[in-house]
Design an enzyme around this catalytic site. Structure first.
Site, PDB file in Angstrom:
ATOM      1  N   SER A 118      50.041  48.966  33.253  1.00 34.38           N
ATOM      2  CA  SER A 118      49.057  49.615  34.126  1.00 34.38           C
ATOM      3  C   SER A 118      48.598  48.653  35.214  1.00 34.38           C
ATOM      4  O   SER A 118      48.986  47.481  35.233  1.00 34.38           O
ATOM      5  CB  SER A 118      47.838  50.109  33.324  1.00 34.38           C
ATOM      6  OG  SER A 118      47.007  49.032  32.964  1.00 34.38           O
ATOM      7  N   ILE A 156      47.615  46.265  38.184  1.00 40.42           N
ATOM      8  CA  ILE A 156      48.299  45.330  39.094  1.00 40.42           C
ATOM      9  C   ILE A 156      49.725  45.057  38.620  1.00 40.42           C
ATOM     10  O   ILE A 156      50.668  45.039  39.421  1.00 40.42           O
ATOM     11  CB  ILE A 156      47.479  44.009  39.196  1.00 40.42           C
ATOM     12  CG1 ILE A 156      46.113  44.295  39.833  1.00 40.42           C
ATOM     13  CG2 ILE A 156      48.238  42.958  39.993  1.00 40.42           C
ATOM     14  CD1 ILE A 156      45.145  43.107  39.836  1.00 40.42           C
ATOM     15  N   SER A 196      41.953  35.110  39.110  1.00 36.52           N
ATOM     16  CA  SER A 196      40.927  35.994  39.676  1.00 36.52           C
ATOM     17  C   SER A 196      40.060  35.164  40.622  1.00 36.52           C
ATOM     18  O   SER A 196      40.046  33.931  40.524  1.00 36.52           O
ATOM     19  CB  SER A 196      40.060  36.538  38.537  1.00 36.52           C
ATOM     20  OG  SER A 196      38.913  37.177  39.026  1.00 36.52           O
ATOM     21  N   TYR A 216      34.938  35.464  30.858  1.00 37.90           N
ATOM     22  CA  TYR A 216      36.071  35.739  31.767  1.00 37.90           C
ATOM     23  C   TYR A 216      36.165  34.656  32.838  1.00 37.90           C
ATOM     24  O   TYR A 216      37.240  34.124  33.121  1.00 37.90           O
ATOM     25  CB  TYR A 216      35.849  37.111  32.403  1.00 37.90           C
ATOM     26  CG  TYR A 216      36.954  37.602  33.323  1.00 37.90           C
ATOM     27  CD1 TYR A 216      38.214  37.922  32.835  1.00 37.90           C
ATOM     28  CD2 TYR A 216      36.716  37.777  34.690  1.00 37.90           C
ATOM     29  CE1 TYR A 216      39.210  38.397  33.680  1.00 37.90           C
ATOM     30  CE2 TYR A 216      37.701  38.254  35.531  1.00 37.90           C
ATOM     31  CZ  TYR A 216      38.948  38.566  35.025  1.00 37.90           C
ATOM     32  OH  TYR A 216      39.932  39.038  35.873  1.00 37.90           O
ATOM     33  N   LYS A 218      39.383  32.198  33.308  1.00 36.34           N
ATOM     34  CA  LYS A 218      40.198  32.142  34.536  1.00 36.34           C
ATOM     35  C   LYS A 218      40.129  30.744  35.175  1.00 36.34           C
ATOM     36  O   LYS A 218      41.133  30.263  35.707  1.00 36.34           O
ATOM     37  CB  LYS A 218      39.748  33.228  35.531  1.00 36.34           C
ATOM     38  CG  LYS A 218      40.060  34.665  35.060  1.00 36.34           C
ATOM     39  CD  LYS A 218      41.547  34.924  34.884  1.00 36.34           C
ATOM     40  CE  LYS A 218      41.861  36.390  34.617  1.00 36.34           C
ATOM     41  NZ  LYS A 218      43.281  36.662  34.342  1.00 36.34           N
TER      42      LYS A 218
HETATM   43  N1  LIG Z   1      41.474  44.715  38.759  1.00 39.46           N
HETATM   44  C1  LIG Z   1      40.767  43.702  39.221  1.00 39.46           C
HETATM   45  O1  LIG Z   1      39.751  43.899  39.888  1.00 39.46           O
HETATM   46  C2  LIG Z   1      41.221  42.278  38.953  1.00 39.46           C
HETATM   47  C3  LIG Z   1      40.652  41.267  39.714  1.00 39.46           C
HETATM   48  C4  LIG Z   1      41.034  39.952  39.486  1.00 39.46           C
HETATM   49  C5  LIG Z   1      41.974  39.665  38.531  1.00 39.46           C
HETATM   50  N2  LIG Z   1      42.521  40.656  37.787  1.00 39.46           N
HETATM   51  C6  LIG Z   1      43.506  40.276  36.764  1.00 39.46           C
HETATM   52  O2  LIG Z   1      44.672  41.046  36.921  1.00 39.46           O
HETATM   53  C7  LIG Z   1      45.337  41.141  35.670  1.00 39.46           C
HETATM   54  C8  LIG Z   1      45.749  42.591  35.450  1.00 39.46           C
HETATM   55  O3  LIG Z   1      44.594  43.378  35.317  1.00 39.46           O
HETATM   56  P1  LIG Z   1      44.465  44.861  35.891  1.00 39.46           P
HETATM   57  O4  LIG Z   1      43.325  44.881  36.803  1.00 39.46           O
HETATM   58  O5  LIG Z   1      45.755  45.371  36.325  1.00 39.46           O
HETATM   59  O6  LIG Z   1      43.956  45.601  34.539  1.00 39.46           O
HETATM   60  P2  LIG Z   1      44.630  46.718  33.638  1.00 39.46           P
HETATM   61  O7  LIG Z   1      45.006  47.899  34.442  1.00 39.46           O
HETATM   62  O8  LIG Z   1      43.682  46.902  32.496  1.00 39.46           O
HETATM   63  O9  LIG Z   1      45.972  46.024  33.109  1.00 39.46           O
HETATM   64  C9  LIG Z   1      45.921  45.034  32.120  1.00 39.46           C
HETATM   65  C10 LIG Z   1      47.296  44.881  31.498  1.00 39.46           C
HETATM   66  O10 LIG Z   1      47.216  43.864  30.501  1.00 39.46           O
HETATM   67  C11 LIG Z   1      47.814  44.351  29.301  1.00 39.46           C
HETATM   68  N3  LIG Z   1      47.201  43.758  28.125  1.00 39.46           N
HETATM   69  C12 LIG Z   1      45.895  43.758  27.760  1.00 39.46           C
HETATM   70  N4  LIG Z   1      45.750  43.149  26.562  1.00 39.46           N
HETATM   71  C13 LIG Z   1      47.002  42.765  26.167  1.00 39.46           C
HETATM   72  C14 LIG Z   1      47.517  42.100  25.035  1.00 39.46           C
HETATM   73  N5  LIG Z   1      46.731  41.728  23.999  1.00 39.46           N
HETATM   74  N6  LIG Z   1      48.839  41.847  24.990  1.00 39.46           N
HETATM   75  C15 LIG Z   1      49.659  42.223  25.983  1.00 39.46           C
HETATM   76  N7  LIG Z   1      49.244  42.867  27.082  1.00 39.46           N
HETATM   77  C16 LIG Z   1      47.919  43.138  27.166  1.00 39.46           C
HETATM   78  C17 LIG Z   1      47.615  45.858  29.333  1.00 39.46           C
HETATM   79  O11 LIG Z   1      48.657  46.511  28.598  1.00 39.46           O
HETATM   80  P3  LIG Z   1      48.531  47.129  27.135  1.00 39.46           P
HETATM   81  O12 LIG Z   1      47.148  47.665  26.965  1.00 39.46           O
HETATM   82  O13 LIG Z   1      49.598  48.206  27.128  1.00 39.46           O
HETATM   83  O14 LIG Z   1      48.865  46.018  26.201  1.00 39.46           O
HETATM   84  C18 LIG Z   1      47.779  46.150  30.814  1.00 39.46           C
HETATM   85  O15 LIG Z   1      49.136  46.352  31.124  1.00 39.46           O
HETATM   86  C19 LIG Z   1      44.385  40.589  34.620  1.00 39.46           C
HETATM   87  O16 LIG Z   1      44.773  39.284  34.257  1.00 39.46           O
HETATM   88  C20 LIG Z   1      43.057  40.551  35.337  1.00 39.46           C
HETATM   89  O17 LIG Z   1      42.203  39.550  34.839  1.00 39.46           O
HETATM   90  C21 LIG Z   1      42.168  41.963  37.980  1.00 39.46           C
END
Ligand SMILES: NC(=O)c1ccc[n+]([C@@H]2O[C@H](COP(=O)([O-])OP(=O)(O)OC[C@H]3O[C@@H](n4cnc5c(N)ncnc54)[C@H](OP(=O)(O)O)[C@@H]3O)[C@@H](O)[C@H]2O)c1
Length: 321
Positions: A56, A58, A186, A199, A203
């Site tokens: 899902s 990013i 992040s 968090y 990071k």
């Molecule tokens: N969205 C933002 O605003 C933002 C900003 C800065 C940084 N980030 C970083 O971007 C990255 C992706 O986040 P996102 O925003 O795309 O969130 P997201 O839509 O919740 O995606 C998170 C992904 O991580 C996987 N995940 C979570 N726990 C896991 C585990 N125990 N083992 C393996 N996979 C796991 C989930 O897959 P499953 O649940 O299928 O395992 C999912 O594919 C993260 O590192 C986050 O800190 C996001």
């Protein structure tokens, strides 16, 4: 015009251009320049890229971006049904063959399973060019109320999971004489994000760990990119940690919030990877401005944050300003 006056004018013009780029841009200045004049994502065609957290947000959009560029992909996360959906979409959007995408179930915190997963990737593709450590969870919780177990769980997922996989993949890259580790950190890896103490710590830790590695392997043709996105549309609020162990925040994102679109963020990550950049900031304003203020005038930025207060900073963070 004498030399001194010329230098003063050059400095003034340079600073004005830089300030305009910061205020109008959605990424740091170097990434903006690379987007226009650097290598395009297409230069990654044929490379084997392993993306964790590809089910899902990013990670999913990055899979589409890299599929369009012609990369061969390993898609990992816990939910294999979602990964199969992403795989199908990659084949449609990227017109790549089925055998060029490997769906590989992986739980980042099940460290004992990582070696088997790495072996499966090498069996399928024979090598890995790029590992994107993207899987992770955010947090919404007050610092003082956060249980030590939540701090621990956050570090296991967002730090130790990244280290565990990277430590298994890096020796192969070293042996091959090339490779690239990309960490989706992040803006919270640069600034103190309120209501996200664990968090922020996690990071910052990833950034530090891999900045140290970059120096150690600088002469081995292995590259390290730390990516710092600001607020981006994804599923992250729904599954964010809270202060209580085992609890999910279950927050929803409103489409009117001023977050970056996921595909734009993924595209800029692609540009950063293609250009082997060391650290990139991908965020709209005013967060981008705060990143620069924090980097170059840390005390001023901390003073501004203090004056704005928790509510205002939290609004900026949720794109509700
Ligand atoms: N969205 C933002 O605003 C933002 C900003 C800065 C940084 N980030 C970083 O971007 C990255 C992706 O986040 P996102 O925003 O795309 O969130 P997201 O839509 O919740 O995606 C998170 C992904 O991580 C996987 N995940 C979570 N726990 C896991 C585990 N125990 N083992 C393996 N996979 C796991 C989930 O897959 P499953 O649940 O299928 O395992 C999912 O594919 C993260 O590192 C986050 O800190 C996001």
């Amino acid at each position: 015009m004498d030399l001194l006056t010329l230098i003063v004018w050059v400095v003034i013009i340079f600073n004005v251009v830089a300030i305009v780029m910061i205020l109008l841009g959605d990424a740091d200045i170097i990434l903006q320049i690379k987007e226009k004049f650097g290598k395009s994502v297409k230069c990654l065609a044929g490379q084997v890229v392993w993306i964790t957290g590809a089910s899902s947000g990013i990670g999913e959009e990055l899979a589409y971006e890299l599929a369009r560029a012609g990369c061969r992909l390993v898609l990992s996360a816990r939910r294999t049904n979602e990964l199969e959906r992403v795989k199908k979409e990659c084949m449609l959007r990227g017109s790549i063959k089925e055998e060029d995408i490997l769906v590989l179930k992986l739980d980042s915190i099940d460290f004992t399973s990582h070696k088997t997963a790495v072996d499966k990737v090498f069996k399928h593709f024979k090598h890995i060019d790029i590992l994107v450590n993207n899987a992770g969870r955010s947090q919404r919780a007050m610092w003082l109320k956060t249980s030590l177990q939540v701090d621990r769980d956050m570090l296991e997922l967002n730090v130790l999971g990244v280290l565990s996989l990277s430590k298994l993949v890096l020796p192969y890259m070293e042996k091959r004489g090339s490779g690239h580790i990309v960490n989706i950190s992040s803006v919270a890896g640069k600034l103190g994000a309120p209501m996200s103490g664990s968090y922020t710590g996690a990071k910052h830790a990833v950034q530090g760990w891999f900045d140290a590695l970059r120096v150690e392997i600088g002469d081995k043709n292995i590259h390290v990119t730390n990516v710092c996105p600001g607020p981006v549309f994804s599923n992250i609020l729904a599954v964010a940690f809270t202060e209580k162990e085992g609890e999910e925040f279950k927050g929803e994102m409103n489409p009117n919030e001023k977050r970056m679109k996921t595909d734009r963020c993924a595209y800029l990550i692609g540009v950063a990877i293609a250009n082997k950049m060391w650290e990139v900031w991908i965020t709209k304003n005013p967060v981008l401005f705060l990143c620069y203020a924090n980097q170059y005038t840390p005390n001023l930025s901390k003073w501004i944050s203090g004056k704005l207060g928790l509510k205002a900073i939290q609004k900026l963070r949720e794109g509700q300003h």
